[in-house]
Design a protein around this motif. Structure first.
Motif, PDB file in Angstrom:
ATOM      1  N   THR A  44      -1.079  -5.665 -12.521  1.00  0.00           N
ATOM      2  CA  THR A  44      -1.458  -7.111 -11.941  1.00  0.00           C
ATOM      3  C   THR A  44      -1.359  -6.350 -11.076  1.00  0.00           C
ATOM      4  OG1 THR A  44       1.589  -7.198 -11.933  1.00  0.00           O
ATOM      5  CG2 THR A  44      -0.159  -7.441 -13.740  1.00  0.00           C
ATOM      6  N   ARG A  45      -1.315  -5.317 -10.427  1.00  0.00           N
ATOM      7  CA  ARG A  45      -1.360  -4.546  -8.526  1.00  0.00           C
ATOM      8  C   ARG A  45      -2.739  -4.882  -8.268  1.00  0.00           C
ATOM      9  NH1 ARG A  45       3.635  -2.188  -9.888  1.00  0.00           N
ATOM     10  NH2 ARG A  45       5.604  -3.298  -9.044  1.00  0.00           N
ATOM     11  N   GLU A  46      -3.530  -5.045  -6.617  1.00  0.00           N
ATOM     12  CA  GLU A  46      -4.054  -4.406  -6.872  1.00  0.00           C
ATOM     13  C   GLU A  46      -4.466  -3.553  -5.349  1.00  0.00           C
ATOM     14  OE1 GLU A  46      -7.393  -5.866  -7.361  1.00  0.00           O
ATOM     15  OE2 GLU A  46      -5.729  -7.773  -9.195  1.00  0.00           O
ATOM     16  N   LEU A  47      -5.029  -2.822  -4.688  1.00  0.00           N
ATOM     17  CA  LEU A  47      -5.747  -1.678  -4.374  1.00  0.00           C
ATOM     18  C   LEU A  47      -4.308  -1.808  -3.728  1.00  0.00           C
ATOM     19  CD1 LEU A  47      -6.781   0.801  -2.821  1.00  0.00           C
ATOM     20  CD2 LEU A  47      -8.712  -0.919  -1.804  1.00  0.00           C
ATOM     21  N   LYS A  48      -4.025  -2.281  -2.603  1.00  0.00           N
ATOM     22  CA  LYS A  48      -3.541  -2.111  -1.887  1.00  0.00           C
ATOM     23  C   LYS A  48      -1.591  -2.373  -1.570  1.00  0.00           C
ATOM     24  CE  LYS A  48      -1.719  -3.070   3.201  1.00  0.00           C
ATOM     25  NZ  LYS A  48      -1.584  -4.086   4.243  1.00  0.00           N
ATOM     26  N   SER A  49      -1.549  -3.292  -2.891  1.00  0.00           N
ATOM     27  CA  SER A  49      -0.484  -3.459  -3.512  1.00  0.00           C
ATOM     28  C   SER A  49       0.139  -2.272  -4.386  1.00  0.00           C
ATOM     29  CB  SER A  49      -0.620  -4.677  -4.212  1.00  0.00           C
ATOM     30  OG  SER A  49       0.991  -4.635  -5.081  1.00  0.00           O
ATOM     31  N   MET A  51      -0.903   1.187  -3.913  1.00  0.00           N
ATOM     32  CA  MET A  51      -0.892   2.099  -2.792  1.00  0.00           C
ATOM     33  C   MET A  51       0.572   1.861  -1.929  1.00  0.00           C
ATOM     34  SD  MET A  51      -2.792   1.890   1.261  1.00  0.00           S
ATOM     35  CE  MET A  51      -4.422   2.393  -0.017  1.00  0.00           C
ATOM     36  N   THR A  52       1.515   0.492  -1.330  1.00  0.00           N
ATOM     37  CA  THR A  52       2.578   0.599  -1.622  1.00  0.00           C
ATOM     38  C   THR A  52       3.783   0.607  -2.125  1.00  0.00           C
ATOM     39  OG1 THR A  52       0.945  -1.004   0.187  1.00  0.00           O
ATOM     40  CG2 THR A  52       4.327  -1.021   0.033  1.00  0.00           C
ATOM     41  N   SER A  81      -7.362  13.881   0.271  1.00  0.00           N
ATOM     42  CA  SER A  81      -8.304  13.236   1.456  1.00  0.00           C
ATOM     43  C   SER A  81      -8.634  12.428   0.991  1.00  0.00           C
ATOM     44  CB  SER A  81      -9.086  14.204   1.328  1.00  0.00           C
ATOM     45  OG  SER A  81     -10.230  14.673   0.802  1.00  0.00           O
ATOM     46  N   GLY A  82      -8.823  11.560   1.416  1.00  0.00           N
ATOM     47  CA  GLY A  82      -9.775   9.972   1.810  1.00  0.00           C
ATOM     48  C   GLY A  82      -8.965   9.479   1.238  1.00  0.00           C
ATOM     49  N   PHE A  83      -8.939   8.115   0.586  1.00  0.00           N
ATOM     50  CA  PHE A  83      -8.227   6.487   1.374  1.00  0.00           C
ATOM     51  C   PHE A  83      -6.490   6.397   0.550  1.00  0.00           C
ATOM     52  CE2 PHE A  83     -10.800   4.667  -1.979  1.00  0.00           C
ATOM     53  CZ  PHE A  83      -9.746   3.843  -2.907  1.00  0.00           C
ATOM     54  N   GLU A  84      -7.007   6.974  -0.756  1.00  0.00           N
ATOM     55  CA  GLU A  84      -6.534   6.993  -2.352  1.00  0.00           C
ATOM     56  C   GLU A  84      -4.799   7.739  -1.563  1.00  0.00           C
ATOM     57  OE1 GLU A  84      -9.135   8.109  -1.992  1.00  0.00           O
ATOM     58  OE2 GLU A  84     -10.038   8.588  -4.839  1.00  0.00           O
TER      59      GLU A  84
END
Length: 360
Positions: A44-49, A51-52, A81-84
């Motif tokens: 259920t978590r989206e991208l930024k969630s 990440m955190t 590297s990258g945003f991940e």
């Protein structure tokens, strides 16, 4: 439909993160870390969630001593590297607010492999002038990624990040940072400077206008930065900004033969065409745009402007044929109903036509 970016946080990536950490910290429990990451709420978590959540999941499996844990992550982050891997700087944001020096050193290091642009912002809010002095130091770094962090991290309206409301009111401290970067010799940093100035222009347009008046024409790099920074004001049809870029009131222009499909299905392309006609003379310097008045969930319309072309046209008639995609994108939700397409020349709407967006 494209694969959601959040799915880049895969089991394979988490395995790689665990292995990188375990190389320098053999006590790291990879299986426990994976189980914590992929919990019952993961799907259920989206991208930024996500990440955190990965940063939070690291904490129980690292030493209690924060500087020691941070050193382990500083070494591990070099493999990615990258945003991940932005969850590495997120760890400092979550657990290092009380250790300024260790955290800032880590953010400077980690941004060279990913980006600390999100994690640095709570430090700006908490530490104020001290943090902005650090940003000025970073602006003079030998590393282009650190210099970019100096600009990107203090953007007043950085997407996906917490806003910096004090800099919306008074961007002076931000200008002190980006002034050092206006002549940066990379292609990477000036784009961030332009985006920062574009952010500033949304709340303080007079600041950008003054820069246009005093800096335009001095050098090609500055010209590029200021033009890219002006994109929001140009799309808003700001008369002074248009004039400074040489776009006059299009009183000599007519729009003819505007044709827009009566309806388009969600997921399809909307074709449209028109002619730009000069009244008894050549078209001259024109900025040609179109706008879509999108139907919103509340039944009202909201406009978004799209650039078609910009040039000094010697001809008297220009034919334009384009299409607008209503395919799914993660940053926009489409609602069926009445929409409109408008043709805009040098900031002025000269023609419009309605159409319906229907279900697939």
């Amino acid at each position: 439909m494209p694969e959601p970016l959040k799915n880049l946080y895969s089991e394979a990536l988490i395995d790689q993160v665990g292995e990188a950490i375990r190389e320098n910290y053999p006590a790291f429990e990879l299986s426990g870390f994976k189980q914590t990451v992929f919990d019952e709420q993961w799907q259920t978590r989206e991208l930024k969630s996500r990440m955190t959540h990965i940063a939070e999941s690291l904490r129980p499996f690292l030493p209690d001593d924060y500087p020691q844990a941070l050193q382990i992550l500083k070494t591990a982050c070099e493999r990615f590297s990258g945003f991940e891997p932005m969850f590495f700087p997120a760890f400092a944001e979550l657990y290092g607010m009380d250790d300024f020096e260790a955290s800032i050193d880590a953010l400077e290091h980690m941004t060279q492999f990913s980006s600390s642009e999100l994690a640095v912002r709570p430090f700006i809010i908490r530490y104020g002038n001290r943090m902005m002095k650090q940003m000025q130091i970073w602006a003079e770094s030998d590393n282009k990624h650190v210099r970019r962090l100096a600009s990107e991290g203090c953007r007043p309206r950085l997407p996906w990040a917490m806003a910096l409301p004090e800099f919306k009111k008074d961007p002076g401290p931000v200008l002190n940072v980006i002034e050092k970067l206006m002549q940066d010799d990379s292609e990477y940093v000036p784009r961030s400077v332009a985006n920062n100035l574009n952010d500033i222009s949304k709340d303080n347009p007079d600041i950008l206008i003054e820069l246009l008046r005093t800096r335009m024409g001095k050098c090609n790099k500055t010209n590029w930065i200021l033009k890219h920074a002006s994109r929001t004001l140009l799309k808003r049809g700001h008369a002074e900004v248009l004039r400074l870029f040489g776009f006059s009131d299009p009183t000599h222009i007519d729009i003819g033969k505007l044709q827009v499909a009566e309806s388009v299905k969600s997921g399809d392309q909307l074709p449209f065409s028109f002619t730009v006609e000069g009244k008894d003379k050549q078209l001259g310097k024109l900025r040609i745009e179109y706008a879509i008045d999108f139907m919103k969930a509340n039944g009202k319309q909201a406009r978004k402007v799209f650039k078609i072309s910009e040039a000094d046209y010697a001809e008297q008639i220009k034919h334009v044929s384009r299409s607008h995609s209503f395919k799914f994108i993660s940053t926009r939700r489409y609602y069926t109903g009445r929409h409109a397409l408008a043709v805009i020349i040098n900031g002025k709407q000269l023609a419009t036509a309605a159409f319906d967006l229907t279900e697939k």
